[in-house]
Design a protein around this motif. Structure first.
Motif, PDB file in Angstrom:
ATOM      1  N   SER A  56     -32.415  78.788   9.492  1.00  0.00           N
ATOM      2  CA  SER A  56     -32.423  78.985  10.936  1.00  0.00           C
ATOM      3  C   SER A  56     -31.038  78.672  11.522  1.00  0.00           C
ATOM      4  O   SER A  56     -30.544  79.391  12.394  1.00  0.00           O
ATOM      5  CB  SER A  56     -33.498  78.099  11.587  1.00  0.00           C
ATOM      6  N   GLN A  57     -30.433  77.610  11.038  1.00  0.00           N
ATOM      7  CA  GLN A  57     -29.095  77.246  11.513  1.00  0.00           C
ATOM      8  C   GLN A  57     -28.058  78.305  11.126  1.00  0.00           C
ATOM      9  O   GLN A  57     -27.142  78.577  11.885  1.00  0.00           O
ATOM     10  CB  GLN A  57     -28.695  75.881  10.963  1.00  0.00           C
ATOM     11  N   HIS A  58     -28.231  78.913   9.970  1.00  0.00           N
ATOM     12  CA  HIS A  58     -27.281  79.937   9.511  1.00  0.00           C
ATOM     13  C   HIS A  58     -27.452  81.260  10.248  1.00  0.00           C
ATOM     14  O   HIS A  58     -26.479  81.996  10.423  1.00  0.00           O
ATOM     15  CB  HIS A  58     -27.426  80.180   8.006  1.00  0.00           C
ATOM     16  N   THR A  59     -28.666  81.551  10.661  1.00  0.00           N
ATOM     17  CA  THR A  59     -28.935  82.861  11.269  1.00  0.00           C
ATOM     18  C   THR A  59     -29.048  82.817  12.786  1.00  0.00           C
ATOM     19  O   THR A  59     -28.958  83.860  13.438  1.00  0.00           O
ATOM     20  CB  THR A  59     -30.248  83.450  10.720  1.00  0.00           C
ATOM     21  N   GLY A  60     -29.318  81.639  13.339  1.00  0.00           N
ATOM     22  CA  GLY A  60     -29.575  81.545  14.781  1.00  0.00           C
ATOM     23  C   GLY A  60     -30.965  82.024  15.151  1.00  0.00           C
ATOM     24  O   GLY A  60     -31.279  82.188  16.328  1.00  0.00           O
ATOM     25  N   THR A  61     -31.815  82.241  14.158  1.00  0.00           N
ATOM     26  CA  THR A  61     -33.192  82.689  14.380  1.00  0.00           C
ATOM     27  C   THR A  61     -34.105  81.473  14.326  1.00  0.00           C
ATOM     28  O   THR A  61     -33.959  80.623  13.447  1.00  0.00           O
ATOM     29  CB  THR A  61     -33.609  83.701  13.286  1.00  0.00           C
ATOM     30  N   GLU A  62     -35.031  81.402  15.277  1.00  0.00           N
ATOM     31  CA  GLU A  62     -35.967  80.269  15.319  1.00  0.00           C
ATOM     32  C   GLU A  62     -36.752  80.185  14.006  1.00  0.00           C
ATOM     33  O   GLU A  62     -37.110  81.221  13.430  1.00  0.00           O
ATOM     34  CB  GLU A  62     -36.942  80.419  16.483  1.00  0.00           C
ATOM     35  N   PRO A  63     -37.037  78.960  13.527  1.00  0.00           N
ATOM     36  CA  PRO A  63     -37.787  78.805  12.275  1.00  0.00           C
ATOM     37  C   PRO A  63     -39.120  79.560  12.245  1.00  0.00           C
ATOM     38  O   PRO A  63     -39.443  80.200  11.238  1.00  0.00           O
ATOM     39  CB  PRO A  63     -38.015  77.288  12.173  1.00  0.00           C
ATOM     40  N   GLU A  64     -39.871  79.525  13.340  1.00  0.00           N
ATOM     41  CA  GLU A  64     -41.167  80.219  13.370  1.00  0.00           C
ATOM     42  C   GLU A  64     -40.991  81.724  13.190  1.00  0.00           C
ATOM     43  O   GLU A  64     -41.788  82.376  12.532  1.00  0.00           O
ATOM     44  CB  GLU A  64     -41.915  79.935  14.681  1.00  0.00           C
ATOM     45  N   GLU A  65     -39.915  82.265  13.767  1.00  0.00           N
ATOM     46  CA  GLU A  65     -39.643  83.696  13.633  1.00  0.00           C
ATOM     47  C   GLU A  65     -39.234  84.030  12.195  1.00  0.00           C
ATOM     48  O   GLU A  65     -39.631  85.067  11.655  1.00  0.00           O
ATOM     49  CB  GLU A  65     -38.564  84.139  14.619  1.00  0.00           C
ATOM     50  N   LEU A  66     -38.449  83.177  11.569  1.00  0.00           N
ATOM     51  CA  LEU A  66     -38.083  83.400  10.167  1.00  0.00           C
ATOM     52  C   LEU A  66     -39.323  83.420   9.276  1.00  0.00           C
ATOM     53  O   LEU A  66     -39.464  84.268   8.393  1.00  0.00           O
ATOM     54  CB  LEU A  66     -37.120  82.321   9.673  1.00  0.00           C
ATOM     55  N   VAL A  67     -40.244  82.495   9.519  1.00  0.00           N
ATOM     56  CA  VAL A  67     -41.468  82.432   8.714  1.00  0.00           C
ATOM     57  C   VAL A  67     -42.336  83.659   8.977  1.00  0.00           C
ATOM     58  O   VAL A  67     -42.937  84.213   8.055  1.00  0.00           O
ATOM     59  CB  VAL A  67     -42.238  81.116   8.966  1.00  0.00           C
ATOM     60  N   ARG A  68     -42.395  84.123  10.223  1.00  0.00           N
ATOM     61  CA  ARG A  68     -43.155  85.342  10.532  1.00  0.00           C
ATOM     62  C   ARG A  68     -42.535  86.536   9.816  1.00  0.00           C
ATOM     63  O   ARG A  68     -43.221  87.359   9.219  1.00  0.00           O
ATOM     64  CB  ARG A  68     -43.206  85.598  12.041  1.00  0.00           C
ATOM     65  N   MET A  69     -41.207  86.626   9.848  1.00  0.00           N
ATOM     66  CA  MET A  69     -40.511  87.708   9.150  1.00  0.00           C
ATOM     67  C   MET A  69     -40.793  87.644   7.648  1.00  0.00           C
ATOM     68  O   MET A  69     -41.021  88.671   7.003  1.00  0.00           O
ATOM     69  CB  MET A  69     -39.001  87.613   9.419  1.00  0.00           C
ATOM     70  N   PHE A  70     -40.792  86.440   7.119  1.00  0.00           N
ATOM     71  CA  PHE A  70     -41.098  86.271   5.703  1.00  0.00           C
ATOM     72  C   PHE A  70     -42.538  86.691   5.411  1.00  0.00           C
ATOM     73  O   PHE A  70     -42.816  87.298   4.376  1.00  0.00           O
ATOM     74  CB  PHE A  70     -40.854  84.823   5.257  1.00  0.00           C
ATOM     75  N   GLY A  71     -43.458  86.389   6.316  1.00  0.00           N
ATOM     76  CA  GLY A  71     -44.847  86.817   6.134  1.00  0.00           C
ATOM     77  C   GLY A  71     -44.958  88.323   6.013  1.00  0.00           C
ATOM     78  O   GLY A  71     -45.702  88.838   5.166  1.00  0.00           O
ATOM     79  N   SER A  72     -44.228  89.056   6.835  1.00  0.00           N
ATOM     80  CA  SER A  72     -44.217  90.527   6.736  1.00  0.00           C
ATOM     81  C   SER A  72     -43.643  90.972   5.398  1.00  0.00           C
ATOM     82  O   SER A  72     -44.184  91.855   4.732  1.00  0.00           O
ATOM     83  CB  SER A  72     -43.394  91.136   7.874  1.00  0.00           C
TER      84      SER A  72
END
Length: 145
Positions: A56-72
């Motif tokens: 999240s720190q590297h991308t600027g994307t919120e952790p919850e959004e990263l996990v949702r993206m990973f779920g997809s």
């Protein structure tokens, strides 16, 4: 949490930030496993939480959004690897309705120690469904993805 989730998470992260950044993040996180995962191993889910915060720190994307993206991403991977489960369901809602009663039963046979979430279909229509997701790991964003 089963290792296949971790190995696929790192593959997802490599697509997102590149292999070098993934290696740096693993090293910086000082994970109990050392970031060395096998698909059949079992690991503490807190390692994915730690990795997600770092990515999240590297991308600027919120952790919850990263996990949702990973779920997809993980849904697509599972469809390719375990297509028979998807093929057995005429619709996506049929698939979702059978996750806990069919797929998780098969996973439990292979991995008796697996601590699986529960997914229950509460309501459904042709275009909408309401599900109840329960897990002690609180990975709702993964299920949402």
């Amino acid at each position: 949490m089963k290792g296949i989730v971790f190995t696929e998470y790192l593959a997802f992260a490599e697509q997102l930030v590149g292999e070098d950044v993934v290696e740096d993040v693993i090293e910086d996180c000082d994970l109990p496993s050392g970031g060395a995962y096998t698909s059949v191993g079992t690991y503490d889910h807190s390692e994915i939480v730690t990795l997600t915060k770092a990515f999240s720190q590297h991308t600027g994307t919120e952790p919850e959004e990263l996990v949702r993206m990973f779920g997809s991403y993980l849904g697509e991977v599972f469809q390719k690897k375990f297509g028979r489960f998807f093929d057995d369901a005429p619709t996506f809602f049929d698939f979702l309705a059978n996750v806990h009663t069919h797929i998780h039963v098969e996973v439990q046979k292979l991995y008796p120690d697996a601590e699986l979430p529960s997914i229950e279909m509460l309501e459904r229509s042709e275009f909408d469904a309401q599900l109840r997701y329960r897990s002690p790991r609180k990975m709702d964003s993964l299920a949402l993805g």
